[in-house]
Design a protein around this motif. Sequence first.
Motif, PDB file in Angstrom:
ATOM      1  N   GLY A   1       0.810  -1.207   0.000  1.00 29.99           N
ATOM      2  CA  GLY A   1       0.000   0.000   0.000  1.00 29.99           C
ATOM      3  C   GLY A   1       0.847   1.261   0.000  1.00 29.99           C
ATOM      4  N   HIS A   2       0.174   2.398  -0.093  1.00 30.12           N
ATOM      5  CA  HIS A   2       0.865   3.686  -0.197  1.00 30.12           C
ATOM      6  C   HIS A   2       1.778   3.928   0.994  1.00 30.12           C
ATOM      7  CE1 HIS A   2       1.155   8.183  -0.256  1.00 30.12           C
ATOM      8  NE2 HIS A   2       1.293   7.952  -1.545  1.00 30.12           N
ATOM      9  N   GLY A   3       1.279   3.645   2.196  1.00 28.21           N
ATOM     10  CA  GLY A   3       2.096   3.851   3.391  1.00 28.21           C
ATOM     11  C   GLY A   3       3.337   2.993   3.398  1.00 28.21           C
ATOM     12  N   GLY A   4       3.193   1.731   2.999  1.00 28.13           N
ATOM     13  CA  GLY A   4       4.344   0.835   2.937  1.00 28.13           C
ATOM     14  C   GLY A   4       5.374   1.294   1.929  1.00 28.13           C
ATOM     15  N   ALA A   5       4.909   1.867   0.811  1.00 31.00           N
ATOM     16  CA  ALA A   5       5.833   2.381  -0.203  1.00 31.00           C
ATOM     17  C   ALA A   5       6.579   3.610   0.312  1.00 31.00           C
ATOM     18  CB  ALA A   5       5.071   2.721  -1.481  1.00 31.00           C
ATOM     19  N   VAL A   6       5.888   4.494   1.020  1.00 37.15           N
ATOM     20  CA  VAL A   6       6.551   5.671   1.597  1.00 37.15           C
ATOM     21  C   VAL A   6       7.567   5.244   2.655  1.00 37.15           C
ATOM     22  CG1 VAL A   6       6.229   7.788   2.932  1.00 37.15           C
ATOM     23  CG2 VAL A   6       4.619   7.215   1.102  1.00 37.15           C
ATOM     24  N   ASN A   7       7.205   4.265   3.482  1.00 41.50           N
ATOM     25  CA  ASN A   7       8.148   3.736   4.471  1.00 41.50           C
ATOM     26  C   ASN A   7       9.425   3.242   3.802  1.00 41.50           C
ATOM     27  OD1 ASN A   7       6.280   4.185   6.526  1.00 41.50           O
ATOM     28  ND2 ASN A   7       5.529   2.085   6.526  1.00 41.50           N
ATOM     29  N   THR A   8       9.262   2.538   2.692  1.00 40.35           N
ATOM     30  CA  THR A   8      10.419   2.036   1.950  1.00 40.35           C
ATOM     31  C   THR A   8      11.257   3.188   1.414  1.00 40.35           C
ATOM     32  OG1 THR A   8       9.261  -0.004   1.344  1.00 40.35           O
ATOM     33  CG2 THR A   8      11.120   0.642  -0.049  1.00 40.35           C
TER      34      THR A   8
ATOM     35  N   GLU B   1      13.999  10.388  12.964  1.00 38.70           N
ATOM     36  CA  GLU B   1      13.991  10.639  14.414  1.00 38.70           C
ATOM     37  C   GLU B   1      12.572  10.698  14.962  1.00 38.70           C
ATOM     38  OE1 GLU B   1      16.139  14.268  14.660  1.00 38.70           O
ATOM     39  OE2 GLU B   1      18.062  13.353  14.086  1.00 38.70           O
ATOM     40  N   SER B   2      11.618  11.100  14.141  1.00 34.80           N
ATOM     41  CA  SER B   2      10.233  11.210  14.594  1.00 34.80           C
ATOM     42  C   SER B   2       9.594   9.846  14.827  1.00 34.80           C
ATOM     43  CB  SER B   2       9.395  11.990  13.574  1.00 34.80           C
ATOM     44  OG  SER B   2       9.099  11.198  12.425  1.00 34.80           O
ATOM     45  N   GLY B   3      10.237   8.812  14.300  1.00 31.84           N
ATOM     46  CA  GLY B   3       9.691   7.468  14.444  1.00 31.84           C
ATOM     47  C   GLY B   3       8.506   7.187  13.547  1.00 31.84           C
ATOM     48  N   LEU B   4       8.309   8.014  12.531  1.00 33.65           N
ATOM     49  CA  LEU B   4       7.161   7.839  11.638  1.00 33.65           C
ATOM     50  C   LEU B   4       7.221   6.493  10.920  1.00 33.65           C
ATOM     51  CD1 LEU B   4       4.652   9.128  10.184  1.00 33.65           C
ATOM     52  CD2 LEU B   4       6.268   9.792   8.377  1.00 33.65           C
ATOM     53  N   VAL B   5       6.205   5.702  11.101  1.00 34.44           N
ATOM     54  CA  VAL B   5       6.005   4.474  10.334  1.00 34.44           C
ATOM     55  C   VAL B   5       4.536   4.462   9.934  1.00 34.44           C
ATOM     56  CG1 VAL B   5       6.069   1.959  10.307  1.00 34.44           C
ATOM     57  CG2 VAL B   5       7.793   3.222  11.615  1.00 34.44           C
ATOM     58  N   LEU B   6       4.285   4.594   8.659  1.00 37.59           N
ATOM     59  CA  LEU B   6       2.907   4.646   8.183  1.00 37.59           C
ATOM     60  C   LEU B   6       2.308   3.240   8.142  1.00 37.59           C
ATOM     61  CD1 LEU B   6       3.349   7.210   5.269  1.00 37.59           C
ATOM     62  CD2 LEU B   6       2.513   7.643   7.578  1.00 37.59           C
TER      63      LEU B   6
ATOM     64  N   TYR C   1      -5.147   7.118   2.704  1.00 37.15           N
ATOM     65  CA  TYR C   1      -5.203   8.411   3.381  1.00 37.15           C
ATOM     66  C   TYR C   1      -4.086   8.610   4.403  1.00 37.15           C
ATOM     67  CZ  TYR C   1      -9.684   7.537   1.241  1.00 37.15           C
ATOM     68  OH  TYR C   1     -10.653   7.176   0.333  1.00 37.15           O
ATOM     69  N   VAL C   2      -3.013   7.837   4.281  1.00 37.76           N
ATOM     70  CA  VAL C   2      -1.905   7.968   5.232  1.00 37.76           C
ATOM     71  C   VAL C   2      -1.091   9.242   5.001  1.00 37.76           C
ATOM     72  CG1 VAL C   2      -1.702   5.485   5.629  1.00 37.76           C
ATOM     73  CG2 VAL C   2      -0.394   6.552   3.777  1.00 37.76           C
ATOM     74  N   ASP C   3      -1.321   9.920   3.874  1.00 37.93           N
ATOM     75  CA  ASP C   3      -0.619  11.185   3.656  1.00 37.93           C
ATOM     76  C   ASP C   3      -0.966  12.199   4.743  1.00 37.93           C
ATOM     77  OD1 ASP C   3      -3.151  10.886   2.379  1.00 37.93           O
ATOM     78  OD2 ASP C   3      -2.853  12.749   1.269  1.00 37.93           O
ATOM     79  N   ASN C   4      -2.158  12.052   5.345  1.00 43.54           N
ATOM     80  CA  ASN C   4      -2.533  12.933   6.455  1.00 43.54           C
ATOM     81  C   ASN C   4      -1.660  12.684   7.682  1.00 43.54           C
ATOM     82  OD1 ASN C   4      -4.888  14.229   5.182  1.00 43.54           O
ATOM     83  ND2 ASN C   4      -5.768  12.177   5.240  1.00 43.54           N
ATOM     84  N   ILE C   5      -1.287  11.436   7.913  1.00 47.87           N
ATOM     85  CA  ILE C   5      -0.388  11.096   9.022  1.00 47.87           C
ATOM     86  C   ILE C   5       1.006  11.650   8.736  1.00 47.87           C
ATOM     87  CG2 ILE C   5       0.615   9.193  10.361  1.00 47.87           C
ATOM     88  CD1 ILE C   5      -1.812   7.492   9.514  1.00 47.87           C
ATOM     89  N   PHE C   6       1.442  11.552   7.493  1.00 43.87           N
ATOM     90  CA  PHE C   6       2.747  12.050   7.068  1.00 43.87           C
ATOM     91  C   PHE C   6       2.881  13.545   7.351  1.00 43.87           C
ATOM     92  CE2 PHE C   6       5.671  13.720   3.825  1.00 43.87           C
ATOM     93  CZ  PHE C   6       6.741  12.837   3.924  1.00 43.87           C
ATOM     94  N   ALA C   7       1.787  14.280   7.181  1.00 38.75           N
ATOM     95  CA  ALA C   7       1.802  15.732   7.385  1.00 38.75           C
ATOM     96  C   ALA C   7       1.511  16.123   8.823  1.00 38.75           C
ATOM     97  CB  ALA C   7       0.781  16.391   6.456  1.00 38.75           C
TER      98      ALA C   7
ATOM     99  N   VAL D   1       2.328  13.639  12.106  1.00 37.10           N
ATOM    100  CA  VAL D   1       3.114  13.020  13.181  1.00 37.10           C
ATOM    101  C   VAL D   1       4.492  13.655  13.373  1.00 37.10           C
ATOM    102  CG1 VAL D   1       4.278  10.875  13.872  1.00 37.10           C
ATOM    103  CG2 VAL D   1       1.866  10.829  13.212  1.00 37.10           C
ATOM    104  N   PRO D   2       5.257  13.957  12.306  1.00 37.30           N
ATOM    105  CA  PRO D   2       6.604  14.515  12.548  1.00 37.30           C
ATOM    106  C   PRO D   2       6.621  15.967  13.015  1.00 37.30           C
ATOM    107  CG  PRO D   2       6.459  13.415  10.398  1.00 37.30           C
ATOM    108  CD  PRO D   2       5.067  13.630  10.887  1.00 37.30           C
ATOM    109  N   MET D   3       5.476  16.654  12.978  1.00 39.32           N
ATOM    110  CA  MET D   3       5.475  18.102  13.166  1.00 39.32           C
ATOM    111  C   MET D   3       5.980  18.552  14.535  1.00 39.32           C
ATOM    112  SD  MET D   3       4.784  19.780  10.488  1.00 39.32           S
ATOM    113  CE  MET D   3       4.300  19.324   8.813  1.00 39.32           C
ATOM    114  N   ASN D   4       5.728  17.775  15.574  1.00 38.45           N
ATOM    115  CA  ASN D   4       6.180  18.202  16.893  1.00 38.45           C
ATOM    116  C   ASN D   4       7.699  18.153  17.036  1.00 38.45           C
ATOM    117  OD1 ASN D   4       5.536  15.243  16.930  1.00 38.45           O
ATOM    118  ND2 ASN D   4       6.501  15.366  18.942  1.00 38.45           N
ATOM    119  N   LYS D   5       8.385  17.551  16.050  1.00 40.30           N
ATOM    120  CA  LYS D   5       9.851  17.545  16.030  1.00 40.30           C
ATOM    121  C   LYS D   5      10.419  18.724  15.243  1.00 40.30           C
ATOM    122  CE  LYS D   5      10.392  13.573  18.209  1.00 40.30           C
ATOM    123  NZ  LYS D   5      11.023  13.503  19.545  1.00 40.30           N
ATOM    124  N   VAL D   6       9.574  19.385  14.468  1.00 41.35           N
ATOM    125  CA  VAL D   6      10.017  20.482  13.608  1.00 41.35           C
ATOM    126  C   VAL D   6      10.276  21.735  14.445  1.00 41.35           C
ATOM    127  CG1 VAL D   6       9.297  22.079  11.784  1.00 41.35           C
ATOM    128  CG2 VAL D   6       8.867  19.618  11.535  1.00 41.35           C
TER     129      VAL D   6
END
Length: 340
Positions: free
Chosen positions: A69-76, A177-182, A188-194, A196-201
Amino acid sequence: MKLLSVAVPCYNSEAYMDKCIESLLSGGEDVEILIIDDGSTKDRTAEIADAYAAKYPTIVRAIHQENKGHGGAVNTGIANATGVYFKVVDSDDWVDEGAFKRIIKTLDDIVRGPETVDLFLANYVYEKVGQKKKRIMRFLKNFPQDRIFKWDEMKPLDAAHYVLMHNIIYRTELLRESGLVLPEHTFYVDNIFAFVPMNKVKTLYYTNENLYRYYIGRNDQSVNEQVMMSRIDQQIKVTNIMIDHMKEVQKSVKGKCKEYMIHNLGIIMVVTSIMLIRIGTPEALQMKKDIWKRFKQDTPESYKKLRHTLLGSAMHLPGKVGRSLTVYGYKIANKVYGFN
Protein backbone atom coordinates in the motif's frame (compact mmCIF):
# COMPACT_ATOMS: atom_id res chain seq x y z
CA MET A 1 24.98 12.04 -0.62
CA LYS A 2 22.14 13.58 -2.61
CA LEU A 3 20.48 16.86 -1.74
CA LEU A 4 16.91 15.58 -2.15
CA SER A 5 15.40 12.10 -2.25
CA VAL A 6 12.00 11.84 -3.93
CA ALA A 7 9.95 8.69 -3.36
CA VAL A 8 7.47 7.85 -6.11
CA PRO A 9 5.09 5.10 -4.95
CA CYS A 10 3.86 3.18 -7.99
CA TYR A 11 1.12 0.58 -8.15
CA ASN A 12 0.04 -0.35 -11.68
CA SER A 13 1.01 3.16 -12.74
CA GLU A 14 2.05 2.53 -16.36
CA ALA A 15 -0.49 4.99 -17.75
CA TYR A 16 0.87 8.06 -15.98
CA MET A 17 4.18 7.46 -14.17
CA ASP A 18 6.31 8.73 -17.09
CA LYS A 19 4.98 12.28 -16.70
CA CYS A 20 5.80 12.24 -13.00
CA ILE A 21 9.31 10.84 -13.38
CA GLU A 22 10.22 13.06 -16.34
CA SER A 23 9.28 16.15 -14.33
CA LEU A 24 11.52 15.02 -11.45
CA LEU A 25 14.47 14.33 -13.75
CA SER A 26 14.67 18.10 -14.26
CA GLY A 27 16.32 18.25 -10.81
CA GLY A 28 19.45 16.64 -12.23
CA GLU A 29 22.20 15.03 -10.16
CA ASP A 30 21.17 16.77 -6.94
CA VAL A 31 18.09 14.57 -6.85
CA GLU A 32 17.63 10.89 -6.09
CA ILE A 33 14.41 9.44 -7.53
CA LEU A 34 13.26 6.30 -5.71
CA ILE A 35 10.65 4.54 -7.82
CA ILE A 36 8.88 2.19 -5.41
CA ASP A 37 7.16 -0.55 -7.42
CA ASP A 38 4.62 -1.65 -4.84
CA GLY A 39 3.87 -5.15 -6.12
CA SER A 40 2.48 -4.07 -9.50
CA THR A 41 1.17 -7.05 -11.49
CA LYS A 42 -1.32 -5.75 -14.05
CA ASP A 43 0.93 -3.64 -16.27
CA ARG A 44 4.51 -2.63 -17.13
CA THR A 45 5.21 -0.53 -14.01
CA ALA A 46 8.15 -2.70 -12.91
CA GLU A 47 9.64 -2.72 -16.40
CA ILE A 48 9.32 1.06 -16.76
CA ALA A 49 10.97 1.58 -13.36
CA ASP A 50 13.90 -0.64 -14.35
CA ALA A 51 14.26 1.15 -17.68
CA TYR A 52 14.58 4.54 -15.95
CA ALA A 53 17.10 3.13 -13.48
CA ALA A 54 19.17 1.74 -16.36
CA LYS A 55 19.02 5.00 -18.33
CA TYR A 56 19.74 7.27 -15.33
CA PRO A 57 21.81 5.09 -12.98
CA THR A 58 23.14 8.03 -10.93
CA ILE A 59 19.68 9.52 -10.38
CA VAL A 60 17.03 6.79 -10.42
CA ARG A 61 16.75 3.70 -8.23
CA ALA A 62 14.03 1.13 -8.85
CA ILE A 63 12.91 -0.69 -5.73
CA HIS A 64 10.54 -3.64 -6.08
CA GLN A 65 8.54 -4.96 -3.15
CA GLU A 66 5.46 -7.00 -2.42
CA ASN A 67 2.33 -4.90 -2.20
CA LYS A 68 2.20 -2.90 1.04
CA GLY A 69 0.00 0.00 0.00
CA HIS A 70 0.86 3.69 -0.20
CA GLY A 71 2.10 3.85 3.39
CA GLY A 72 4.34 0.83 2.94
CA ALA A 73 5.83 2.38 -0.20
CA VAL A 74 6.55 5.67 1.60
CA ASN A 75 8.15 3.74 4.47
CA THR A 76 10.42 2.04 1.95
CA GLY A 77 11.32 5.39 0.46
CA ILE A 78 12.27 6.82 3.86
CA ALA A 79 14.34 3.72 4.69
CA ASN A 80 16.29 3.91 1.42
CA ALA A 81 16.69 7.68 1.07
CA THR A 82 20.24 9.06 0.98
CA GLY A 83 19.25 12.70 0.46
CA VAL A 84 19.49 15.42 3.06
CA TYR A 85 15.83 16.16 2.36
CA PHE A 86 12.91 13.91 1.50
CA LYS A 87 9.74 14.36 -0.54
CA VAL A 88 6.92 12.12 -1.78
CA VAL A 89 5.41 12.63 -5.23
CA ASP A 90 2.59 10.27 -6.16
CA SER A 91 2.92 8.61 -9.54
CA ASP A 92 -0.17 10.30 -11.02
CA ASP A 93 1.04 13.76 -9.95
CA TRP A 94 4.02 15.78 -11.11
CA VAL A 95 6.11 18.84 -10.28
CA ASP A 96 6.51 22.09 -12.13
CA GLU A 97 10.02 21.85 -13.55
CA GLY A 98 10.92 25.52 -13.22
CA ALA A 99 9.74 25.66 -9.61
CA PHE A 100 11.53 22.39 -8.87
CA LYS A 101 14.87 23.69 -10.15
CA ARG A 102 14.55 26.89 -8.15
CA ILE A 103 13.68 24.97 -4.99
CA ILE A 104 16.67 22.64 -5.50
CA LYS A 105 18.86 25.76 -5.66
CA THR A 106 17.30 27.11 -2.46
CA LEU A 107 17.79 23.80 -0.64
CA ASP A 108 21.42 23.80 -1.74
CA ASP A 109 21.88 27.31 -0.34
CA ILE A 110 20.28 26.23 2.94
CA VAL A 111 22.49 23.17 3.29
CA ARG A 112 25.58 25.32 2.71
CA GLY A 113 24.39 27.89 5.24
CA PRO A 114 24.77 28.04 9.01
CA GLU A 115 21.23 26.99 10.04
CA THR A 116 19.31 23.75 9.52
CA VAL A 117 15.78 23.74 8.11
CA ASP A 118 13.55 20.90 9.30
CA LEU A 119 10.54 21.56 7.08
CA PHE A 120 10.47 23.20 3.65
CA LEU A 121 7.08 24.27 2.27
CA ALA A 122 5.87 25.36 -1.15
CA ASN A 123 2.48 25.67 -2.87
CA TYR A 124 0.40 22.94 -4.47
CA VAL A 125 -2.07 23.18 -7.34
CA TYR A 126 -5.31 21.24 -7.72
CA GLU A 127 -5.08 19.91 -11.30
CA LYS A 128 -8.75 18.94 -11.47
CA VAL A 129 -9.97 17.49 -14.75
CA GLY A 130 -12.46 19.76 -16.51
CA GLN A 131 -11.66 22.78 -14.37
CA LYS A 132 -10.04 25.50 -16.46
CA LYS A 133 -8.96 27.69 -13.58
CA LYS A 134 -6.67 25.62 -11.37
CA ARG A 135 -6.84 26.37 -7.67
CA ILE A 136 -3.46 27.25 -6.17
CA MET A 137 -3.05 26.68 -2.44
CA ARG A 138 -0.77 29.50 -1.30
CA PHE A 139 0.28 30.36 2.23
CA LEU A 140 1.32 33.99 1.81
CA LYS A 141 -0.72 35.14 4.81
CA ASN A 142 0.39 32.28 7.03
CA PHE A 143 4.17 31.95 6.73
CA PRO A 144 7.10 34.34 6.25
CA GLN A 145 8.54 34.02 2.75
CA ASP A 146 11.97 33.00 1.53
CA ARG A 147 13.72 32.86 4.87
CA ILE A 148 14.17 30.50 7.80
CA PHE A 149 11.62 31.01 10.58
CA LYS A 150 10.22 29.30 13.65
CA TRP A 151 6.70 28.34 14.67
CA ASP A 152 6.10 31.51 16.67
CA GLU A 153 6.18 33.54 13.45
CA MET A 154 3.41 31.49 11.87
CA LYS A 155 -0.06 33.02 11.56
CA PRO A 156 -3.22 30.90 11.96
CA LEU A 157 -4.41 28.83 9.01
CA ASP A 158 -7.99 29.39 7.92
CA ALA A 159 -10.49 26.61 7.31
CA ALA A 160 -9.60 26.29 3.63
CA HIS A 161 -5.85 25.96 4.15
CA TYR A 162 -3.94 23.08 5.57
CA VAL A 163 -0.55 21.58 4.92
CA LEU A 164 -0.59 18.36 2.91
CA MET A 165 2.03 15.86 1.89
CA HIS A 166 2.05 17.69 -1.45
CA ASN A 167 3.70 20.86 -0.22
CA ILE A 168 6.01 19.22 2.33
CA ILE A 169 9.74 18.55 2.09
CA TYR A 170 11.15 17.16 5.35
CA ARG A 171 14.73 16.91 6.51
CA THR A 172 15.28 13.17 6.14
CA GLU A 173 16.90 12.58 9.52
CA LEU A 174 14.07 14.42 11.26
CA LEU A 175 11.61 12.00 9.65
CA ARG A 176 13.58 9.07 10.98
CA GLU A 177 13.99 10.64 14.41
CA SER A 178 10.23 11.21 14.59
CA GLY A 179 9.69 7.47 14.44
CA LEU A 180 7.16 7.84 11.64
CA VAL A 181 6.00 4.47 10.33
CA LEU A 182 2.91 4.65 8.18
CA PRO A 183 0.39 1.79 8.38
CA GLU A 184 0.49 -0.60 5.46
CA HIS A 185 -2.49 -1.40 3.22
CA THR A 186 -4.18 1.77 4.40
CA PHE A 187 -5.42 4.72 2.37
CA TYR A 188 -5.20 8.41 3.38
CA VAL A 189 -1.90 7.97 5.23
CA ASP A 190 -0.62 11.19 3.66
CA ASN A 191 -2.53 12.93 6.46
CA ILE A 192 -0.39 11.10 9.02
CA PHE A 193 2.75 12.05 7.07
CA ALA A 194 1.80 15.73 7.39
CA PHE A 195 1.02 15.41 11.09
CA VAL A 196 3.11 13.02 13.18
CA PRO A 197 6.60 14.52 12.55
CA MET A 198 5.48 18.10 13.17
CA ASN A 199 6.18 18.20 16.89
CA LYS A 200 9.85 17.55 16.03
CA VAL A 201 10.02 20.48 13.61
CA LYS A 202 11.81 23.56 14.96
CA THR A 203 12.77 25.52 11.84
CA LEU A 204 10.74 26.10 8.69
CA TYR A 205 11.10 27.74 5.29
CA TYR A 206 8.31 28.74 2.88
CA THR A 207 8.60 29.80 -0.73
CA ASN A 208 5.77 31.01 -2.95
CA GLU A 209 6.48 28.49 -5.72
CA ASN A 210 3.70 26.44 -7.35
CA LEU A 211 5.67 23.21 -7.11
CA TYR A 212 3.32 20.25 -6.75
CA ARG A 213 0.63 19.50 -9.33
CA TYR A 214 -2.04 17.43 -7.61
CA TYR A 215 -4.03 15.55 -10.23
CA ILE A 216 -7.71 14.94 -9.47
CA GLY A 217 -10.02 13.23 -11.93
CA ARG A 218 -9.67 9.46 -12.02
CA ASN A 219 -12.80 7.63 -10.89
CA ASP A 220 -10.74 5.14 -8.90
CA GLN A 221 -8.74 7.78 -7.03
CA SER A 222 -8.77 7.48 -3.26
CA VAL A 223 -10.04 11.08 -2.94
CA ASN A 224 -13.05 10.44 -5.18
CA GLU A 225 -16.12 10.96 -2.96
CA GLN A 226 -17.70 7.60 -3.70
CA VAL A 227 -14.39 5.85 -3.10
CA MET A 228 -13.91 7.73 0.17
CA MET A 229 -17.32 6.65 1.40
CA SER A 230 -16.65 3.04 0.43
CA ARG A 231 -13.38 3.19 2.39
CA ILE A 232 -14.71 5.03 5.41
CA ASP A 233 -13.08 2.44 7.67
CA GLN A 234 -9.71 3.59 6.34
CA GLN A 235 -10.55 7.25 6.96
CA ILE A 236 -11.60 6.44 10.53
CA LYS A 237 -8.43 4.41 11.09
CA VAL A 238 -6.23 7.32 10.02
CA THR A 239 -8.23 9.77 12.14
CA ASN A 240 -7.83 7.54 15.19
CA ILE A 241 -4.06 7.28 14.62
CA MET A 242 -3.88 11.07 14.55
CA ILE A 243 -5.95 11.34 17.74
CA ASP A 244 -3.61 8.79 19.38
CA HIS A 245 -0.57 10.84 18.43
CA MET A 246 -2.13 14.07 19.67
CA LYS A 247 -2.92 12.37 22.97
CA GLU A 248 0.72 11.25 23.23
CA VAL A 249 2.30 14.64 22.56
CA GLN A 250 -0.33 17.09 23.82
CA LYS A 251 1.59 17.93 27.00
CA SER A 252 4.96 18.40 25.31
CA VAL A 253 4.04 20.31 22.15
CA LYS A 254 3.26 24.00 22.63
CA GLY A 255 2.52 27.31 20.98
CA LYS A 256 1.95 27.72 17.26
CA CYS A 257 3.09 24.17 16.53
CA LYS A 258 0.28 22.89 18.72
CA GLU A 259 -2.17 25.24 17.00
CA TYR A 260 -1.06 23.85 13.64
CA MET A 261 -1.52 20.26 14.80
CA ILE A 262 -4.98 20.97 16.22
CA HIS A 263 -5.91 22.66 12.94
CA ASN A 264 -4.76 19.72 10.83
CA LEU A 265 -6.42 17.17 13.08
CA GLY A 266 -9.58 19.28 12.97
CA ILE A 267 -9.62 19.23 9.17
CA ILE A 268 -9.39 15.43 9.17
CA MET A 269 -12.12 15.19 11.83
CA VAL A 270 -14.33 17.31 9.58
CA VAL A 271 -13.59 15.27 6.44
CA THR A 272 -14.35 12.03 8.29
CA SER A 273 -17.56 13.50 9.70
CA ILE A 274 -18.72 14.76 6.30
CA MET A 275 -18.22 11.34 4.73
CA LEU A 276 -20.15 9.67 7.55
CA ILE A 277 -22.97 12.20 7.18
CA ARG A 278 -23.00 11.60 3.42
CA ILE A 279 -23.32 7.85 4.02
CA GLY A 280 -26.21 8.70 6.30
CA THR A 281 -27.01 5.29 7.78
CA PRO A 282 -27.75 5.02 11.51
CA GLU A 283 -24.48 3.10 11.88
CA ALA A 284 -22.50 5.81 10.12
CA LEU A 285 -24.07 8.59 12.19
CA GLN A 286 -23.24 6.66 15.35
CA MET A 287 -19.62 6.31 14.16
CA LYS A 288 -19.50 10.09 13.80
CA LYS A 289 -20.72 10.54 17.38
CA ASP A 290 -18.25 7.94 18.64
CA ILE A 291 -15.19 9.49 17.03
CA TRP A 292 -16.03 12.96 18.38
CA LYS A 293 -16.59 11.43 21.83
CA ARG A 294 -13.17 9.78 21.65
CA PHE A 295 -11.59 13.02 20.46
CA LYS A 296 -13.09 14.85 23.42
CA GLN A 297 -12.03 12.23 25.96
CA ASP A 298 -8.48 11.71 24.70
CA THR A 299 -7.52 15.27 23.72
CA PRO A 300 -9.84 17.60 25.68
CA GLU A 301 -7.82 20.76 24.99
CA SER A 302 -7.79 20.12 21.25
CA TYR A 303 -11.49 19.29 21.29
CA LYS A 304 -12.33 22.47 23.18
CA LYS A 305 -10.40 24.66 20.74
CA LEU A 306 -11.88 22.98 17.66
CA ARG A 307 -15.43 22.63 18.95
CA HIS A 308 -15.89 26.40 19.17
CA THR A 309 -14.59 27.14 15.68
CA LEU A 310 -16.87 27.45 12.65
CA LEU A 311 -15.78 24.01 11.42
CA GLY A 312 -16.31 22.34 14.76
CA SER A 313 -19.70 23.93 15.26
CA ALA A 314 -20.82 22.88 11.77
CA MET A 315 -20.13 19.25 12.59
CA HIS A 316 -22.57 19.40 15.50
CA LEU A 317 -25.59 21.01 13.85
CA PRO A 318 -28.54 18.97 15.13
CA GLY A 319 -30.95 16.81 13.17
CA LYS A 320 -31.47 16.12 9.51
CA VAL A 321 -31.64 19.81 8.61
CA GLY A 322 -28.34 20.45 10.37
CA ARG A 323 -26.66 17.60 8.53
CA SER A 324 -28.04 18.90 5.21
CA LEU A 325 -26.61 22.36 5.90
CA THR A 326 -23.24 20.81 6.75
CA VAL A 327 -23.14 18.86 3.48
CA TYR A 328 -24.26 21.96 1.56
CA GLY A 329 -21.36 23.94 3.00
CA TYR A 330 -18.97 21.15 2.07
CA LYS A 331 -20.25 21.11 -1.53
CA ILE A 332 -19.73 24.85 -1.86
CA ALA A 333 -16.17 24.55 -0.54
CA ASN A 334 -15.49 21.69 -2.95
CA LYS A 335 -16.81 23.73 -5.87
CA VAL A 336 -14.49 26.61 -4.95
CA TYR A 337 -11.37 24.54 -4.24
CA GLY A 338 -11.95 21.35 -6.24
CA PHE A 339 -10.29 19.09 -3.68
CA ASN A 340 -11.99 15.84 -4.79
